[in-house]
Design an enzyme around this catalytic site. Sequence first.
Site, PDB file in Angstrom:
ATOM      1  N   HIS A 193       1.378   3.789   1.972  1.00 43.22           N
ATOM      2  CA  HIS A 193       1.859   4.493   3.162  1.00 43.22           C
ATOM      3  C   HIS A 193       3.386   4.505   3.103  1.00 43.22           C
ATOM      4  O   HIS A 193       4.008   3.524   2.681  1.00 43.22           O
ATOM      5  CB  HIS A 193       1.373   3.821   4.448  1.00 43.22           C
ATOM      6  CG  HIS A 193      -0.037   4.198   4.818  1.00 43.22           C
ATOM      7  ND1 HIS A 193      -0.831   3.423   5.628  1.00 43.22           N
ATOM      8  CD2 HIS A 193      -0.777   5.281   4.466  1.00 43.22           C
ATOM      9  CE1 HIS A 193      -2.010   4.025   5.773  1.00 43.22           C
ATOM     10  NE2 HIS A 193      -2.006   5.146   5.074  1.00 43.22           N
ATOM     11  N   HIS A 250       5.796  -5.544  12.071  1.00 44.74           N
ATOM     12  CA  HIS A 250       5.161  -4.214  12.007  1.00 44.74           C
ATOM     13  C   HIS A 250       4.849  -3.707  13.417  1.00 44.74           C
ATOM     14  O   HIS A 250       3.797  -3.114  13.680  1.00 44.74           O
ATOM     15  CB  HIS A 250       3.900  -4.227  11.128  1.00 44.74           C
ATOM     16  CG  HIS A 250       3.508  -2.866  10.627  1.00 44.74           C
ATOM     17  ND1 HIS A 250       2.625  -2.050  11.307  1.00 44.74           N
ATOM     18  CD2 HIS A 250       3.876  -2.170   9.531  1.00 44.74           C
ATOM     19  CE1 HIS A 250       2.479  -0.924  10.630  1.00 44.74           C
ATOM     20  NE2 HIS A 250       3.223  -0.963   9.545  1.00 44.74           N
ATOM     21  N   HIS A 265       0.846  -1.202   0.000  1.00 43.34           N
ATOM     22  CA  HIS A 265       0.000   0.000   0.000  1.00 43.34           C
ATOM     23  C   HIS A 265       0.875   1.244   0.000  1.00 43.34           C
ATOM     24  O   HIS A 265       2.099   1.156   0.184  1.00 43.34           O
ATOM     25  CB  HIS A 265      -0.994  -0.023   1.160  1.00 43.34           C
ATOM     26  CG  HIS A 265      -0.403   0.051   2.543  1.00 43.34           C
ATOM     27  ND1 HIS A 265       0.482  -0.893   3.039  1.00 43.34           N
ATOM     28  CD2 HIS A 265      -0.590   0.947   3.552  1.00 43.34           C
ATOM     29  CE1 HIS A 265       0.800  -0.576   4.276  1.00 43.34           C
ATOM     30  NE2 HIS A 265       0.172   0.552   4.623  1.00 43.34           N
ATOM     31  N   ASP A 299       5.852   4.151   5.089  1.00 47.39           N
ATOM     32  CA  ASP A 299       6.698   3.120   5.703  1.00 47.39           C
ATOM     33  C   ASP A 299       6.744   1.828   4.885  1.00 47.39           C
ATOM     34  O   ASP A 299       7.442   0.885   5.242  1.00 47.39           O
ATOM     35  CB  ASP A 299       6.288   2.844   7.162  1.00 47.39           C
ATOM     36  CG  ASP A 299       4.837   2.425   7.314  1.00 47.39           C
ATOM     37  OD1 ASP A 299       3.988   2.916   6.545  1.00 47.39           O
ATOM     38  OD2 ASP A 299       4.543   1.610   8.211  1.00 47.39           O
TER      39      ASP A 299
END
Length: 301
Positions: A62, A268, A60, A64
């Site tokens: 984002h 994560h 995705h 990070d």
Amino acid sequence: MKLTILGCYAATPRTITNPTSQVLEIKNQMFLIDCGEGTQVQLRKHKIKFSRINHIFISHLHGDHFYGLIGLISTFMLLNRENDLHVYGPKGIKELILMQLKASGSYTGYNLYFHELHSNESEIIFEDEKVIVKTIPLQHRVYTNGYLFKEKNTQRKLNIEAVERHKIDSCYFQKIKSGGDITLEDGSIIKNNELTFDPDKEKSYAFCSDTVYNESILPIINEVDALYHESTFLESEAHLAEKTMHTTAKQAAKIAKEANVKNLIMGHYSTRYGNINLFKEEAQTIFNNVILADDGKEIEL
Ligand SMILES: [Zn+2]
Ligand SMILES: [Zn+2]
């Protein structure tokens, strides 16, 4: 199949932790999964040859999970890469990367292919003779996919003792591994099942980051050899997990149990926790086979 964790911490990079990125070595292919900041340095540190990476899967948009991508694409350019590069990721990723290349007056000397994803159903996005890759639709604050990597073992295993006994020349080995019978010089036929064993069980790996607790992924990840599932928070911060659309360690363990996977790899982690063993302890109240991902860790599957 070997997984190398380059980074597995949430949000901001720190001197001791890196955001998400990992390399899956499967059937002699190197797949890069997510590409947070610092991925290039981590690849260098772990002596992974840049030229072996031909496919990059981004979950995705984002930061990070993909802020390292433009840097890596630029470095490939500086290294005079010639091989095609395939990038799989959410719709919009092509525009983001091309805009940066254009603004810096750069171009790649190699072919750069984008495979933009927008479906909310699981789909096959890569397949060759040895590997198949499918998306795992996840639920997060932006459009997100996990990825399922599965080996395809189409070849039978040679029974060395049997082929030696029948004095079969090695030039027939490929035919035998493909399932063929062999006719000897005296005309007698040796059936394939006398010369081979069943192929090894096909191994599979599922990568799921970032997501809320989501049981709709269970049929896709059922019985995988290893499931990487994000566990950003502990149950004590379940309210934050809900608010930010992440998962707790306990919830990740529940998914692993329900999907009957062999191993759960957790990662994560929010950097608020001083000790990642807390994630394992919490998960093991539900599911036993837990591996804690950590930056630089190599996991043989
Ligand atoms: Zn993230
Ligand atoms: Zn995210």
